[in-house]
Write a protein that holds these residues in place. Sequence first.
Motif, mmCIF file in Angstrom:
data_model
loop_
_atom_site.group_PDB
_atom_site.id
_atom_site.type_symbol
_atom_site.label_atom_id
_atom_site.label_comp_id
_atom_site.label_asym_id
_atom_site.label_seq_id
_atom_site.Cartn_x
_atom_site.Cartn_y
_atom_site.Cartn_z
ATOM 1 N N PRO A 43 35.597 45.611 -10.387
ATOM 2 C CA PRO A 43 35.912 47.080 -9.567
ATOM 3 C C PRO A 43 35.605 48.726 -10.243
ATOM 4 O O PRO A 43 35.459 49.507 -10.256
ATOM 5 N N GLY A 44 35.634 48.304 -12.291
ATOM 6 C CA GLY A 44 35.843 48.978 -12.496
ATOM 7 C C GLY A 44 33.854 49.708 -12.679
ATOM 8 O O GLY A 44 33.672 50.644 -12.823
ATOM 9 N N GLN A 45 33.219 48.799 -11.831
ATOM 10 C CA GLN A 45 32.107 49.735 -12.107
ATOM 11 C C GLN A 45 31.727 50.359 -10.573
ATOM 12 O O GLN A 45 30.557 51.149 -10.505
ATOM 13 N N LEU A 46 32.859 50.493 -10.461
ATOM 14 C CA LEU A 46 32.474 51.346 -8.802
ATOM 15 C C LEU A 46 33.607 52.897 -9.505
ATOM 16 O O LEU A 46 34.060 53.629 -8.048
ATOM 17 N N ARG A 48 34.581 56.540 -10.080
ATOM 18 C CA ARG A 48 33.659 57.630 -10.298
ATOM 19 C C ARG A 48 34.709 58.892 -10.271
ATOM 20 O O ARG A 48 33.870 59.857 -10.946
ATOM 21 N N ARG A 49 35.115 58.725 -11.034
ATOM 22 C CA ARG A 49 35.689 59.939 -12.341
ATOM 23 C C ARG A 49 35.001 60.231 -12.603
ATOM 24 O O ARG A 49 34.326 59.309 -13.829
ATOM 25 N N ALA A 50 34.968 61.388 -13.342
ATOM 26 C CA ALA A 50 33.591 61.893 -14.487
ATOM 27 C C ALA A 50 34.534 61.257 -15.523
ATOM 28 O O ALA A 50 33.468 61.385 -16.481
ATOM 29 N N SER A 51 35.981 61.432 -15.721
ATOM 30 C CA SER A 51 36.225 60.804 -17.322
ATOM 31 C C SER A 51 35.576 59.406 -17.716
ATOM 32 O O SER A 51 36.038 58.805 -19.134
ATOM 33 N N ALA A 52 35.099 58.727 -16.483
ATOM 34 C CA ALA A 52 34.872 57.548 -16.712
ATOM 35 C C ALA A 52 33.326 57.211 -17.038
ATOM 36 O O ALA A 52 32.682 56.399 -17.830
ATOM 37 N N LEU A 53 32.234 58.858 -17.432
ATOM 38 C CA LEU A 53 30.970 58.750 -18.340
ATOM 39 C C LEU A 53 30.695 58.404 -19.995
ATOM 40 O O LEU A 53 32.476 58.565 -20.335
ATOM 41 N N GLU A 54 30.321 57.435 -20.023
ATOM 42 C CA GLU A 54 29.191 57.479 -20.874
ATOM 43 C C GLU A 54 29.021 58.462 -21.704
ATOM 44 O O GLU A 54 29.327 59.503 -21.860
ATOM 45 N N ARG A 55 30.100 58.352 -23.270
ATOM 46 C CA ARG A 55 30.390 59.375 -24.759
ATOM 47 C C ARG A 55 28.785 59.704 -24.518
ATOM 48 O O ARG A 55 28.326 58.824 -24.460
ATOM 49 N N LEU A 245 20.668 55.007 -9.224
ATOM 50 C CA LEU A 245 21.690 54.989 -8.754
ATOM 51 C C LEU A 245 22.903 54.242 -9.038
ATOM 52 O O LEU A 245 23.837 53.408 -9.251
ATOM 53 N N GLU A 246 22.547 53.791 -11.670
ATOM 54 C CA GLU A 246 23.514 52.752 -12.085
ATOM 55 C C GLU A 246 24.991 53.720 -11.829
ATOM 56 O O GLU A 246 24.821 54.563 -11.725
ATOM 57 N N ARG A 247 25.927 52.952 -12.910
ATOM 58 C CA ARG A 247 27.189 53.296 -12.975
ATOM 59 C C ARG A 247 27.459 54.740 -12.976
ATOM 60 O O ARG A 247 28.174 56.101 -12.312
#
Length: 583
Positions: A43-46, A48-55, A245-247
């Motif tokens: 489920p983590g691959q889904l 969509r919050r901006a906070s989950a973006l790569e750094r 459109l990867e994660r």
Amino acid sequence: MTGHRARQWKVRPRAPEAEQRLIEAGTDPLLARLYAARGIEDPGQLERRASALERPDSLLGMEGAVAVLAGAIERGETVCIVGDFDCDGATSTALSVAALRAMGARATYVIPDRFRFGYGLTPGIVAEAAELLAPDVLVTVDNGISSRDGVAAAHQRGMRVVVTDHHLPPAALPPADAIVNPNQPGCPFPAKSSAGVGVVFYVMAALRARLREDAWFAARGLEEPNLNEVLDLVAVGTVADVVPLERNNRILVHQGLERIRAGKARPGIRALIEVAGREPGHLRATDLGFVVGPRLNAAGRLEDMSLGIRCLLAEDYREARELAAELDALNQQRRSLEADMHDDAVEALADDPALAERHGVCLFREDWHQGVVGLVASRIKERLHRPVIAFAPGDGGLLKGSGRSVAGVHIRDVLERVATTHEGLLSRFGGHAMAAGLSLDPVHLDAFGDAFDRAVRELADPEALTPRLETDGELGPEELNLRKAELLESGGPWGTGFPAPLFQGRFRVGEVRVVGHNHLKMWLFPEGGDYTVEAIHFRGAPEGRAPELEEVELAYRLEVNTFRGRRNVQLVVEECRPAGSGL
């Protein structure tokens, strides 16, 4: 006339264990089925919050790029963005200029005219930038990774160069002061499929953090820019550049779409949506590629992209609307040119059937427009399910070619094979897996065509050249409703590498008629159902006449159709064949 190769329908395989994990985590069973068929295992691959973006800090070269830019801003130097002439380049340029100016930078931009300078940071565009703008720092966006000569020319003029790009690098990197590209050797950044606009978004985020640490904003009473405000640009450029459109890309596109739907898009994007007759509140990710992207691209294809960038940077809606209308008119002109060139290409295939049987196909006409050949290559690629390169006359007596490929055939690798096995044949080339550009001496056209065909034969898995249409299987008659269509709409964003759900099923035809010039409107009875559902098959009546249909098998998308404020379910037909045809 050479027709489309018949496609085999195949249901996408999915992992039952992954599907079950998603269901147990609370995912709707239909969406779990679709996600599992797209490689989602957790489920983590889904997210969509901006906070989950790569750094940003995992991008190789970021520290050096930020040091150059922060130093230039703090010294009051001029930073010039050098963009590309496609939609990714335009959105990258607009984002960079808007963000830099909001940070207090003296920022300007220059876009290479494809007809005078060609692609990338060339010595010619460096000279023009130096003469017109006298910049201290050049920043490439969506280009530059292959621009060794251009970087050297900039250094000779005393300019520092930061390259931001996403294209595959050559063996020897340019001698830039800093390079930020997730695909350069040794870069640990996991989101390798980032578009150019995504890469420069990260650069601006890291630059803002550095200036905050330096107390730049506080000392000058500047409001720290909110980079959420440029996510509409990131979404448009990412979708229009057809990157997977990867994660990470799904997060960026989702966040940008949410701003657009909420009415928070910048005036230029709102104006482009309006001239296309679309409603921002119901926009899909695919609309960014088919509605906004082509209107921006039309400027770069037929004139120069400065018109598109002015539209994206406009702060006044009236000005943006006028510029969007100009872009819309250019897009109409582009469509007319494309249609004529496509007809020429189809005629050439009909005149030479052996050409259509090649593994790699090359096409050329003296009167073709170099800004549109990529679109022709794309359409013929879809027709033949083969890698295709279309050529047009370019400057300096060379031919300009634009290629498009099919999944499983990396067209840049094909061109690399041609270049290494036929020294001196190619003047210049670059690109990525699905698209590439090149320059060619006209005397080498036939030899290149043969070499391209051989290289595709040598590198391509024959299965990749077998046209297939992947579906997600069947829906029950009880699932063909508005609620399910809305569920699918909410489950995206869908796009390249994360395809929109496509189903197959058998239907009895109740009524069929032609709408527009060549579209089929159908009312269908689903197998096992006692009601009708509306369907639209765009370009389903090429002769302008409704065919006699009784029972059909469809590959279709289940979508929400919004018309005059009303929402109803509609099947959008991808392919229609007589029931029992066995194709």
